[in-house]
Design a protein around this motif. Structure first.
Motif, short mmCIF file in Angstrom:
data_model
loop_
_atom_site.label_atom_id
_atom_site.label_comp_id
_atom_site.label_asym_id
_atom_site.label_seq_id
_atom_site.Cartn_x
_atom_site.Cartn_y
_atom_site.Cartn_z
N UNK A 77 -2.68 1.56 7.13
CA UNK A 77 -3.88 1.67 5.73
C UNK A 77 -4.01 2.20 4.95
N UNK A 78 -5.05 2.02 4.13
CA UNK A 78 -4.95 3.55 2.49
C UNK A 78 -6.15 3.75 2.95
N UNK A 104 -8.39 -8.29 5.70
CA UNK A 104 -8.02 -6.18 6.59
C UNK A 104 -8.72 -5.34 6.01
N UNK A 105 -8.21 -5.48 4.23
CA UNK A 105 -9.35 -4.82 4.09
C UNK A 105 -10.59 -4.15 4.13
N UNK A 106 -11.04 -5.57 4.04
CA UNK A 106 -12.56 -5.27 4.20
C UNK A 106 -13.45 -5.40 5.50
N UNK A 107 -12.51 -5.73 6.02
CA UNK A 107 -12.69 -5.73 7.23
C UNK A 107 -12.47 -3.23 7.82
N UNK A 108 -11.72 -3.04 7.23
CA UNK A 108 -11.61 -1.89 7.04
C UNK A 108 -12.61 -1.18 6.44
N UNK A 133 -8.92 -1.24 -10.00
CA UNK A 133 -8.54 0.80 -9.29
C UNK A 133 -6.93 0.55 -8.62
N UNK A 134 -6.28 1.23 -9.56
CA UNK A 134 -4.97 1.53 -9.52
C UNK A 134 -4.47 1.50 -7.73
N UNK A 135 -5.10 2.58 -7.24
CA UNK A 135 -4.82 2.56 -5.67
C UNK A 135 -5.03 1.41 -4.74
N UNK A 136 -5.66 0.75 -5.38
CA UNK A 136 -6.58 -1.02 -4.24
C UNK A 136 -4.79 -1.30 -4.69
N UNK A 141 0.08 -1.93 1.61
CA UNK A 141 -1.15 -2.28 2.91
C UNK A 141 -2.60 -2.38 2.62
N UNK A 142 -3.47 -2.69 3.33
CA UNK A 142 -4.91 -2.69 3.28
C UNK A 142 -5.84 -1.22 2.90
N UNK A 143 -6.19 -1.48 2.26
CA UNK A 143 -7.06 -0.23 1.02
C UNK A 143 -8.20 0.05 1.46
#
Length: 183
Positions: A77-78, A104-108, A133-136, A141-143
């Motif tokens: 995870x990020x 997964x990203x939305x769940x996190x 957004x660059x980091x997303x 991994x999910x971010x």
């Protein structure tokens, strides 16, 4: 379980959003919160790697590259940590950003958002898609990108200054809630 933490911006290089009235910079606030989040996650048995750099994908070559470092880390995870800002001092609350809804990203994001809103009693601005957004966009991994509160709002900036431990615990609990739901 491994998390790659990215406190946003870069103290001394890129301050991020600034509140001159309170004398605070986003980069410094999220650096301090990031240290605490890493500590609480480590206590919970989560492996953590942290990098704060304004070099996201090679635009500032003299600093470590965030997305490449995250992708090479083996993280599950990020999490990028930020303070929001707006032209209106009335804007307030917490929101968590993802590349796209679902998965997964939305769940996190929901787990972290729920913990933050409950813990620091901010306006729930929800989960939002931000594929720009660059980091997303450049992490494998999910971010998620957490906008804790508005540095430009008097009530929110007070939280950012005085409730850093509560904020860090909430983010860490959100991460562990996410990982517990994955098993």
């Amino acid at each position: 379980m491994k998390v790659f933490l990215n406190p946003g911006h870069h103290p001394g290089v890129d301050p991020g959003a600034v509140n001159n009235e309170y004398g605070v910079q986003e980069a410094s606030i999220v650096r301090d919160i990031g240290v605490l989040v890493a500590r609480y996650l480590t206590y919970a048995g989560v492996e953590v790697e942290t990098l704060q750099s304004d070099n996201l994908v090679g635009e500032s070559p003299m600093y470590p590259e965030v997305c490449a470092s995250a992708n090479e880390s083996g993280a599950d995870l990020f999490v990028s940590i930020h303070c929001n800002s707006a032209g209106s001092a009335m804007a307030n609350g917490t929101e968590t950003l993802v590349f796209g809804l679902g998965g997964k990203a939305e769940r996190a994001a929901r787990a972290i958002q729920n913990q933050l809103v409950t813990s620091i009693d901010t306006t729930d601005r929800g989960i939002k898609e931000r594929p720009d957004l660059i980091v997303l966009r450049h992490t494998e991994m999910p971010a998620v990108l957490v906008e804790i509160a508005f540095i430009s709002n008097d009530s929110d900036v007070e939280l950012l200054i005085h409730e850093q431990d509560t904020i860090a615990r909430a983010i860490a609990r959100g991460v562990t809630d996410y990982f517990c739901g994955e098993e």
